[in-house]
Design an enzyme around this catalytic site. Structure first.
Site, PDB file in Angstrom:
ATOM      1  CD  GLU A   1      28.269  35.456  13.344  1.00  0.00           C
ATOM      2  OE1 GLU A   1      27.760  35.375  12.212  1.00  0.00           O
ATOM      3  OE2 GLU A   1      28.516  34.460  14.051  1.00  0.00           O
TER       4      GLU A   1
ATOM      5  CD  GLU B   1      26.430  32.687  16.925  1.00  0.00           C
ATOM      6  OE1 GLU B   1      25.986  33.821  17.252  1.00  0.00           O
ATOM      7  OE2 GLU B   1      26.324  32.236  15.772  1.00  0.00           O
TER       8      GLU B   1
END
Length: 355
Positions: free
Chosen positions: A180, A272
């Site tokens: 991320e 995710e």
């Protein structure tokens, strides 16, 4: 009952030896040795689909047919290795009927940087265990803070060099090179990707590579951008996909619309997501989550849910204490509401994606 095929006996013997050696080295938690692998009754996802590749905007199997993988992500392996046992992984493969396991190797937060050899071997062990059960496996370089992937460039080179050398001959591995990214431009992330991808490709030329996008893998939405920056300036590499993450209670219609648009222009893998808020906690929003799942089913976007542990947050699928007690793992009794919900949505697919 038939006697096992000789090749099966050899595979089990090799698995036993591998598990014993890893346990002696202290690289995997007790209970996760390969000796107690329970194979699926039907063909496994990997047996049915073989080497995956990116074709256009889709993830495709060895015959060039689009597939949608559905599965679970581990929590950080530095915190919850005791949730990843032979019993829990058997349950994921056989009771949940998952196609894919995402192995999250945190870089910081007491992760990889503290003991590179240990966390590399732990990731390799989990890759082997997913392989033993016929699942695909995503090796996730879980960089989070700092948000600039260049901050861990040298570590990433070493990690993926080691992982690729060990697993280059497998047909079930995908490499997620930056979990991320945040607080950096897309061009900065692209620059990182164009340095790490050749490192992998020099060793493993076939496996798909998954590239994180700006603003916590939201295609920039969380920082006021959108997918156009990637569409207009894609990574210079083939056989890659871009990742998108969402948490349904926090990430509403703007995020859903972004995912829909992006998937029409780019190959996207949701590596995710959660049914709660962006921290993976709080109340579940199953209605919004289902809207995402319906979109992903329609567009054949593969997905992985966060997370396969007994963390106290509502996003961890097992009730707190399940891992310390080593189960039970199967059925709905050990699961929180999010676990019950996501297990059912993984189980309702076919035994393997062959569309």
């Amino acid at each position: 009952m038939r006697a096992p095929h000789p090749s099966l006996r050899r595979a089990v013997a090799a698995a036993v030896l591998s598990g014993v050696l890893l346990l002696l080295l202290g690289l995997v938690p007790t209970g996760s040795a390969h000796a107690t692998v329970t194979p699926r009754a039907a063909a496994t996802p990997v047996a049915a689909n073989g080497q995956l590749k990116v074709c256009g905007t889709k993830l495709c199997n060895s015959r060039g047919n689009p597939v949608q993988l559905r599965g679970m992500s581990t929590h950080g392996t530095q915190w919850y290795p005791h949730c990843l046992t032979s019993g829990s992984l058997n349950a994921l493969a056989n009771d949940w009927k998952a196609d894919v396991l995402r192995v999250s190797t945190y870089v910081q937060e007491d992760g990889y940087e503290t003991d590179p050899r240990h966390f590399t071997e732990l990731a390799n062990s989990l890759v082997q265990q997913a392989t033993d059960r016929g699942m695909y496996v995503i090796v996730d370089w879980h960089m989070l803070t700092p948000g600039d992937p260049h901050a861990n460039l040298s570590r990433a080179r070493q990690f993926f060099t080691d992982i690729a050398h060990r697993n280059k001959d497998r047909n079930n591995i995908l490499y997620e090179i930056a979990n991320e990214p945040s607080g950096v431009s897309w061009s900065r992330i692209k620059s990182y990707a164009e340095q790490i991808i050749p490192t992998i490709r020099a060793i493993d030329s076939d496996a798909p590579v998954l590239v994180g996008t700006r603003a916590w893998s939201s295609f920039g939405v969380s920082e006021g951008a959108d997918e156009s920056e990637v569409v207009n300036n894609p990574v210079r590499a083939s056989n890659i996909m871009y990742t998108f993450h969402f948490y349904a209670s926090s990430h509403r219609d703007e995020y859903l619309a972004t995912l829909s648009r992006a998937a029409g222009r780019l190959p996207v893998f949701v590596t995710e997501f959660g049914t709660q808020n962006y921290a993976g906690e709080g109340a579940d929003d199953f209605a919004m989550s289902q809207r995402y799942l319906d979109l992903m089913a329609d567009k054949k976007i593969s997905w992985v849910n966060w997370n396969f542990s007994d963390d106290h947050r509502s996003g961890a699928v097992f009730k707190t204490g399940t891992c310390d007690r080593s189960g039970p793992w199967t059925g709905t009794a050990p699961l929180k509401p999010a676990g019950v919900w996501i297990r059912e949505r993984i189980r309702t697919q076919d035994d393997f994606p062959t569309a």
